[in-house]
Design an enzyme around this catalytic site. Structure first.
Site, PDB file in Angstrom:
ATOM      1  N   VAL A  11       7.163   9.050 -13.281  1.00  0.00           N
ATOM      2  CA  VAL A  11       7.355   8.095 -14.377  1.00  0.00           C
ATOM      3  C   VAL A  11       7.528   8.841 -15.702  1.00  0.00           C
ATOM      4  O   VAL A  11       8.484   8.606 -16.449  1.00  0.00           O
ATOM      5  CB  VAL A  11       6.167   7.100 -14.459  1.00  0.00           C
ATOM      6  CG1 VAL A  11       6.291   6.210 -15.696  1.00  0.00           C
ATOM      7  CG2 VAL A  11       6.086   6.255 -13.197  1.00  0.00           C
ATOM      8  N   GLU A 147       5.820   0.051 -16.209  1.00  0.00           N
ATOM      9  CA  GLU A 147       7.125   0.425 -15.635  1.00  0.00           C
ATOM     10  C   GLU A 147       7.250  -0.194 -14.241  1.00  0.00           C
ATOM     11  O   GLU A 147       6.252  -0.486 -13.608  1.00  0.00           O
ATOM     12  CB  GLU A 147       7.259   1.944 -15.595  1.00  0.00           C
ATOM     13  CG  GLU A 147       6.103   2.684 -14.917  1.00  0.00           C
ATOM     14  CD  GLU A 147       6.103   2.632 -13.419  1.00  0.00           C
ATOM     15  OE1 GLU A 147       7.185   2.465 -12.844  1.00  0.00           O
ATOM     16  OE2 GLU A 147       5.017   2.726 -12.815  1.00  0.00           O
ATOM     17  N   LEU A 149       9.534   1.328 -11.948  1.00  0.00           N
ATOM     18  CA  LEU A 149      10.437   2.312 -11.342  1.00  0.00           C
ATOM     19  C   LEU A 149      10.070   2.565  -9.890  1.00  0.00           C
ATOM     20  O   LEU A 149       8.895   2.654  -9.552  1.00  0.00           O
ATOM     21  CB  LEU A 149      10.347   3.647 -12.100  1.00  0.00           C
ATOM     22  CG  LEU A 149      10.490   3.604 -13.626  1.00  0.00           C
ATOM     23  CD1 LEU A 149      10.247   4.990 -14.209  1.00  0.00           C
ATOM     24  CD2 LEU A 149      11.879   3.091 -14.010  1.00  0.00           C
ATOM     25  N   GLU A 151      10.240   5.284  -6.769  1.00  0.00           N
ATOM     26  CA  GLU A 151      10.447   6.708  -6.530  1.00  0.00           C
ATOM     27  C   GLU A 151      11.821   6.898  -5.930  1.00  0.00           C
ATOM     28  O   GLU A 151      12.271   6.109  -5.096  1.00  0.00           O
ATOM     29  CB  GLU A 151       9.406   7.219  -5.525  1.00  0.00           C
ATOM     30  CG  GLU A 151       8.141   7.708  -6.187  1.00  0.00           C
ATOM     31  CD  GLU A 151       7.188   8.346  -5.181  1.00  0.00           C
ATOM     32  OE1 GLU A 151       6.086   7.805  -5.046  1.00  0.00           O
ATOM     33  OE2 GLU A 151       7.550   9.342  -4.536  1.00  0.00           O
ATOM     34  N   ALA A 248      10.834  -5.883   8.157  1.00  0.00           N
ATOM     35  CA  ALA A 248       9.605  -5.732   8.938  1.00  0.00           C
ATOM     36  C   ALA A 248       9.516  -4.303   9.455  1.00  0.00           C
ATOM     37  O   ALA A 248      10.526  -3.617   9.598  1.00  0.00           O
ATOM     38  CB  ALA A 248       9.621  -6.711  10.099  1.00  0.00           C
ATOM     39  N   CYS A 256       1.971   4.057  -4.973  1.00  0.00           N
ATOM     40  CA  CYS A 256       1.753   2.903  -5.856  1.00  0.00           C
ATOM     41  C   CYS A 256       1.186   1.687  -5.138  1.00  0.00           C
ATOM     42  O   CYS A 256       0.080   1.241  -5.459  1.00  0.00           O
ATOM     43  CB  CYS A 256       3.067   2.519  -6.525  1.00  0.00           C
ATOM     44  SG  CYS A 256       3.835   3.898  -7.375  1.00  0.00           S
ATOM     45  N   LYS A 259      -2.542   1.785  -3.629  1.00  0.00           N
ATOM     46  CA  LYS A 259      -3.624   1.947  -4.631  1.00  0.00           C
ATOM     47  C   LYS A 259      -3.644   0.776  -5.612  1.00  0.00           C
ATOM     48  O   LYS A 259      -4.708   0.335  -6.033  1.00  0.00           O
ATOM     49  CB  LYS A 259      -3.534   3.292  -5.351  1.00  0.00           C
ATOM     50  CG  LYS A 259      -2.372   3.428  -6.301  1.00  0.00           C
ATOM     51  CD  LYS A 259      -2.754   4.117  -7.597  1.00  0.00           C
ATOM     52  CE  LYS A 259      -1.522   4.293  -8.456  1.00  0.00           C
ATOM     53  NZ  LYS A 259      -1.542   3.595  -9.715  1.00  0.00           N
ATOM     54  N   LYS A 316       8.837   6.768   2.618  1.00  0.00           N
ATOM     55  CA  LYS A 316      10.127   6.081   2.677  1.00  0.00           C
ATOM     56  C   LYS A 316      11.199   7.159   2.654  1.00  0.00           C
ATOM     57  O   LYS A 316      10.901   8.315   2.307  1.00  0.00           O
ATOM     58  CB  LYS A 316      10.286   5.081   1.529  1.00  0.00           C
ATOM     59  CG  LYS A 316      10.362   5.699   0.148  1.00  0.00           C
ATOM     60  CD  LYS A 316      10.654   4.632  -0.896  1.00  0.00           C
ATOM     61  CE  LYS A 316      10.789   5.237  -2.282  1.00  0.00           C
ATOM     62  NZ  LYS A 316      11.101   4.253  -3.311  1.00  0.00           N
ATOM     63  N   ARG A 323       2.214  10.418   0.428  1.00  0.00           N
ATOM     64  CA  ARG A 323       0.971   9.736   0.045  1.00  0.00           C
ATOM     65  C   ARG A 323       0.868   8.359   0.714  1.00  0.00           C
ATOM     66  O   ARG A 323       1.770   7.545   0.624  1.00  0.00           O
ATOM     67  CB  ARG A 323       0.878   9.605  -1.472  1.00  0.00           C
ATOM     68  CG  ARG A 323       0.477  10.932  -2.121  1.00  0.00           C
ATOM     69  CD  ARG A 323       0.486  10.858  -3.612  1.00  0.00           C
ATOM     70  NE  ARG A 323       1.831  10.855  -4.154  1.00  0.00           N
ATOM     71  CZ  ARG A 323       2.118  10.787  -5.460  1.00  0.00           C
ATOM     72  NH1 ARG A 323       1.135  10.687  -6.336  1.00  0.00           N
ATOM     73  NH2 ARG A 323       3.362  10.802  -5.870  1.00  0.00           N
TER      74      ARG A 323
HETATM   75  C1  UGA Z   1       7.098   0.496  -5.836  1.00  0.00           C
HETATM   76  C2  UGA Z   1       7.827  -0.693  -6.493  1.00  0.00           C
HETATM   77  O1  UGA Z   1       8.983  -1.021  -5.725  1.00  0.00           O
HETATM   78  C3  UGA Z   1       8.234  -0.356  -7.928  1.00  0.00           C
HETATM   79  O2  UGA Z   1       8.835  -1.492  -8.535  1.00  0.00           O
HETATM   80  C4  UGA Z   1       6.989   0.024  -8.723  1.00  0.00           C
HETATM   81  O3  UGA Z   1       7.319   0.407 -10.042  1.00  0.00           O
HETATM   82  C5  UGA Z   1       6.309   1.197  -8.036  1.00  0.00           C
HETATM   83  O4  UGA Z   1       5.975   0.839  -6.678  1.00  0.00           O
HETATM   84  C6  UGA Z   1       5.077   1.501  -8.846  1.00  0.00           C
HETATM   85  O5  UGA Z   1       4.190   0.652  -8.919  1.00  0.00           O
HETATM   86  O6  UGA Z   1       5.054   2.527  -9.537  1.00  0.00           O
HETATM   87  P1  UGA Z   1       7.871   2.720  -4.585  1.00  0.00           P
HETATM   88  O7  UGA Z   1       6.439   3.011  -4.317  1.00  0.00           O
HETATM   89  O8  UGA Z   1       8.756   3.820  -5.030  1.00  0.00           O
HETATM   90  O9  UGA Z   1       8.004   1.571  -5.726  1.00  0.00           O
HETATM   91  O10 UGA Z   1       8.432   2.183  -3.226  1.00  0.00           O
HETATM   92  P2  UGA Z   1       9.345   1.031  -2.625  1.00  0.00           P
HETATM   93  O11 UGA Z   1      10.734   1.519  -2.497  1.00  0.00           O
HETATM   94  O12 UGA Z   1       9.154  -0.250  -3.309  1.00  0.00           O
HETATM   95  O13 UGA Z   1       8.720   0.947  -1.148  1.00  0.00           O
HETATM   96  C7  UGA Z   1       7.319   0.912  -0.948  1.00  0.00           C
HETATM   97  C8  UGA Z   1       6.949   0.826   0.484  1.00  0.00           C
HETATM   98  O14 UGA Z   1       7.226  -0.467   1.016  1.00  0.00           O
HETATM   99  C9  UGA Z   1       7.665   1.815   1.422  1.00  0.00           C
HETATM  100  O15 UGA Z   1       6.703   2.384   2.289  1.00  0.00           O
HETATM  101  C10 UGA Z   1       8.641   0.954   2.195  1.00  0.00           C
HETATM  102  O16 UGA Z   1       8.916   1.453   3.483  1.00  0.00           O
HETATM  103  C11 UGA Z   1       7.882  -0.362   2.265  1.00  0.00           C
HETATM  104  N1  UGA Z   1       8.768  -1.555   2.441  1.00  0.00           N
HETATM  105  C12 UGA Z   1       9.598  -1.942   1.451  1.00  0.00           C
HETATM  106  C13 UGA Z   1       8.718  -2.268   3.633  1.00  0.00           C
HETATM  107  O17 UGA Z   1       7.946  -1.933   4.560  1.00  0.00           O
HETATM  108  N2  UGA Z   1       9.521  -3.371   3.778  1.00  0.00           N
HETATM  109  C14 UGA Z   1      10.369  -3.776   2.805  1.00  0.00           C
HETATM  110  O18 UGA Z   1      11.072  -4.787   3.005  1.00  0.00           O
HETATM  111  C15 UGA Z   1      10.411  -3.045   1.609  1.00  0.00           C
END
Ligand code: UGA
Length: 429
Positions: A11, A147, A149, A151, A248, A256, A259, A316, A323
């Site tokens: 960030v 924010e 954002l 990753e 799914a 994020c 936690k 992802k 983490r």
């Molecule tokens: C997430 C949020 O999407 C951001 O908007 C937010 O700013 C950020 O956390 C934060 O709080 O800082 P991020 O952790 O980068 O961002 O990851 P995502 O791309 O949103 O995915 C998170 C997890 O959800 C991954 O493990 C992904 O595999 C899982 N996921 C996502 C699913 O299992 N199913 C879905 O349909 C979408």
């Protein structure tokens, strides 16, 4: 404007690079010596699409610099932005120690009016508490500016946010913060500090609830012989529901969502309110990992001595971040059941190695990971897995040629035609 960004995580570094790119003079503080050295050489210590170019550009233009501590004195008209981490404490509460440390330091360092922007994710109520504890009767105006954002898409999200949220006690200060984003076209919500903090947590809580919801429906599909792909599409076309976050699989991980969900649960309980829906969401997410291992156990008739290839360690694709990744829990559960585990990830191996048992074999690619395997579990949906030569993989595997596609990312029909025994999450067989 002069901007000091405290913390160079994904960030902070994104904010620093993008604000410098917008023409501001940005000093970014990073107290980890080795990271600081890399940053000053124009090398990003984090994997983030597009960051290297912005970083080099910023350094070359002289608009961006990295130092190890607060500049002294802090110039007038500086905006300070806090982007330090707020990890989980064992209780689930957010660990705000880094925030308190910065607040104490600022309180003593600042003599004239200055805006302090909180970008770190802090539980609702934190800003008001910080103001009372550190900044009352100081010239510091506190603003909550969370924010959103993701990753690996942080730069793209910075320039194309769905909204900009500014929480301030004073509208004039909020307007000044809005000017920081004058190069960005997005709706702006100006509100009070605690509401801004709550927007951040409510957004993440809603998204994790959506993920756990679709995972529950996927599990239901398995018991009903329905197909989650069609069900997700069928509900996602309703604009009130929307198609996003209905994939799914093995559930959410990362630095994020887990936690923040725990921290909000804790903060609510601390105020006497039990967020039951969020608790169940967290529980479903944990269960999803365990269920996958149970499935493998059942399909293989036990796991002891079975050769299992685990594909994907990052939480992802396109990141090396492990983490709270489902891969770590799943690897441990398989190991405890006596499976012989070979793992592979395009970028996250180094990060995962210290967290996994020493008996786990780290393969060099998907092909060496799957030689002789009885089963594959796909944990992270990297493109290189999706587009692998599955015919070659099948030839070198052993009975029963099982694939547990933990992300419903692989071409089920194609794999079944090749002779794999394919199982997804809520996909009809
Ligand atoms: C997430 C949020 O999407 C951001 O908007 C937010 O700013 C950020 O956390 C934060 O709080 O800082 P991020 O952790 O980068 O961002 O990851 P995502 O791309 O949103 O995915 C998170 C997890 O959800 C991954 O493990 C992904 O595999 C899982 N996921 C996502 C699913 O299992 N199913 C879905 O349909 C979408």
């Amino acid at each position: 404007m002069n901007i000091v960004v405290i913390g160079a995580g994904y960030v902070g570094l994104t904010a620093a690079c993008c604000l410098a790119n917008a023409g501001h003079r940005v000093t970014c503080i990073e107290n980890n010596e080795s990271k600081l050295k890399l940053l000053n050489q124009g090398i990003s210590p984090i994997q983030e699409k597009g960051i290297d170019q912005l970083l080099k550009q910023g350094l070359a233009s002289g608009k961006l610099s990295f130092v190890s501590s607060l500049p002294k004195p802090i110039e007038t008209d500086t905006v300070i932005m806090i982007t330090v981490g707020t990890p989980s404490l064992p209780s689930g509460a957010a660990d705000l120690s880094s925030i308190y440390q910065v607040a104490a330091e600022l309180k003593n360092a600042i003599q004239y009016p200055l805006i302090l922007i909180m970008k770190s994710t802090v539980p609702p109520g934190t800003g008001v508490k910080l103001v009372q504890r550190y900044f009352e009767n100081t010239p510091i105006s506190y603003v909550a500016n969370p924010e959103f954002l993701r990753e690996e898409r942080a730069i793209e999200d910075w320039y194309h946010p769905s909204r900009i949220v500014i929480g301030a006690a004073d509208n004039k200060i909020a307007e000044k913060v809005r000017q920081l984003y004058s190069d960005i076209d997005a709706p702006v919500i100006i509100t009070d500090i605690t509401s801004a903090e709550t927007i951040k947590y409510a957004a993440n809580a809603f998204l994790v609830t959506k993920i756990s919801f679709i995972n529950e429906i996927a599990n239901l599909c398995e018991t009903m012989s329905a197909n989650i792909d069609d069900v997700a599409k069928g509900i996602g076309l309703d604009t009130r529901i929307g198609p996003d976050f209905l994939r799914a699989g093995l559930g959410y991980g990362g630095s994020c969502f887990p936690k923040d969900a725990r921290a909000l649960d804790f903060a609510a309980l601390n105020k006497g309110y039990d967020l039951r829906l969020l608790k169940v969401t967290i529980e479903v997410n944990t269960k999803q990992r365990i269920l996958a291992v149970h499935k493998l156990k059942q399909l293989l008739g036990g796991l002891a001595g079975k050769e299992i290839a685990l594909l994907g360690l990052a939480f992802k694709p396109d990141t090396d971040d492990i983490r709270e990744s489902p891969s770590i829990d799943i690897a441990y559960l398989l190991y405890e059941e006596g499976a012989k585990l070979r793992v592979y990830d395009p970028t996250a191996m180094q990060n995962a190695r210290p967290l996994l048992p020493s008996e786990v074999t780290f393969a060099t690619d998907i092909y060496s990971a799957t030689v002789g395997a009885n089963a594959i579990i796909l944990v992270t949906e990297w493109q290189e897995f999706i587009h692998a030569d599955w015919q070659t993989i099948k030839k070198q595997m052993n009975q029963p040629y099982l694939i547990l596609d933990g992300r419903n990312a692989l071409a089920q029909d194609k794999l079944m035609a090749l002779g794999f025994k394919y199982v997804g999450v809520g996909r009809r067989l």
